[in-house]
Design an enzyme around this catalytic site. Sequence first.
Site: not given
Length: 504
Positions: A434, A336
């Site tokens: 997340h 990410s």
Amino acid sequence: MLSLPANWAFRSSVRCWRRRAVLRVALKASDIDGARWYSTPIRGGVTSMEEILARVVAPLPTYETRDKYPPPPESNSLEFMHFYGSLEKEEKLEFLTKLSHDFGVDHKGISELALRLLDAQLRDLATVLQVEDRLRYGLTPRYKQLLNHISRVEGGVKFLVDLRADLLEMISSKASETPQIRDLNGTLKSLLSEWFSVGLLRLERITWQSPCDILQRVSQYEAVHPIRNWTDLKRRVGPYRRCYAFTHAAMPGEPLVVLHVALTEDISDNIQSIVREFATLDSEEDVNKINAAIFYSISSTQAGLQGVELGNYLIKRVVRELQSEFPHMAQFSSLSPIPGFSSWLQGQLGQCKKEGRGSDLLSEHEWEQVQQAVDSAPGSAAIEALRKLIATGEWTRSASLTRVLEPVLMRLCAWYLYGEKRRGYALNPVANFHLQNGATMWRLNWSADTSPRGVANACGIMVNYRYFLNETTKNSALYLQNKAITASEQVVGLVSQFQKSSKL
């Protein structure tokens, strides 16, 4: 010369004539005759916002007749859609303000029902439940019926998604901060959450054989790592890659949220190996080389669906798909970006310069190394030099400065992700996403995105959020209920270094 009021009236008449022309074109295009399209005759060639709303927003049926009231004609919804589409940005704000203010909840009626509910508390349960049901029904805004009916016409759901995008822009830009506009946004979000519930979504795998318009939209919507050309797109849906999207029957050909996955031997620590280095990939997949699934890009394509849970469900569905295709696969992780880290760091450096406390971020020895690498005087001059280097990315061209800054930036980034909070949750939006899903903040990666964009956003650092499938439910509950972040030893170690060396 026309007076200002006369000039304004003339321009308003022109706009109204333009809207009437748009409605006439739409009428012809929709193959609808004039008698069905308009519920009242055209008078004077001018249709005001008030007239449109009075015509298309039906009264809320009484509680007793709510199940017997005939639905309004479909032309009401179409007229609203075409009229709204003809408006300029400022006019849309005025129109939605009128809709939300004049056709919302009957507050006087609600007050009376609330008093009746209080009076009914001493009576039997059946009476209390009936009054509660009346109150619940009375809390329905008049415009909610219109929104429901619009959703049933062709293109209506997409229209409402785009209308909510307009509402969100109005609210975020502070063009309108009225409670009625916020209530309209909340009502529409609630409806969209029902219409786009996970059970109504279809998971599609995007391949090179997918329709051209779908491929083009996937390319256009890619927000994390832009797709450069058709060759690049072909590789991202080719061997050792997967691309999945949620679609909805009411919006055919429109991917709602797109997830790109790399199939690798180990958990990737840089994006270059995924989106740029294709020469090492075989034309045919070798299942023995596929041990991990790396979620390297997830993009929501519809601004109007902000706040409607889609991405987390997409990841869970894709995990099940991959487990079915590769039963031996046990490693699932994101790779990410860290948007906002560089901006946060520059803000901290600016504050330290202003308050003369550079030692809050770097140790004296580290500042000496920076001063030597940039040939700067100590104190404010060194802080400003480092701030400019971070802002421009010029520090990446100096090997000595890169060596000095690596441990500094890694621990600062770890703290930014782990320690910087908004209302008790992670400040960074990607981290928050997340962590809500139950992932573990697993590993920070140095020089993971060396593109200009990666350096500008996060000094080239990326992070893996790892999904340990038997722990995600527990981790999600800990984060959402206790605001506790589950992190690996590497991340906790970097945070500990920050806390020892920093005075923030």
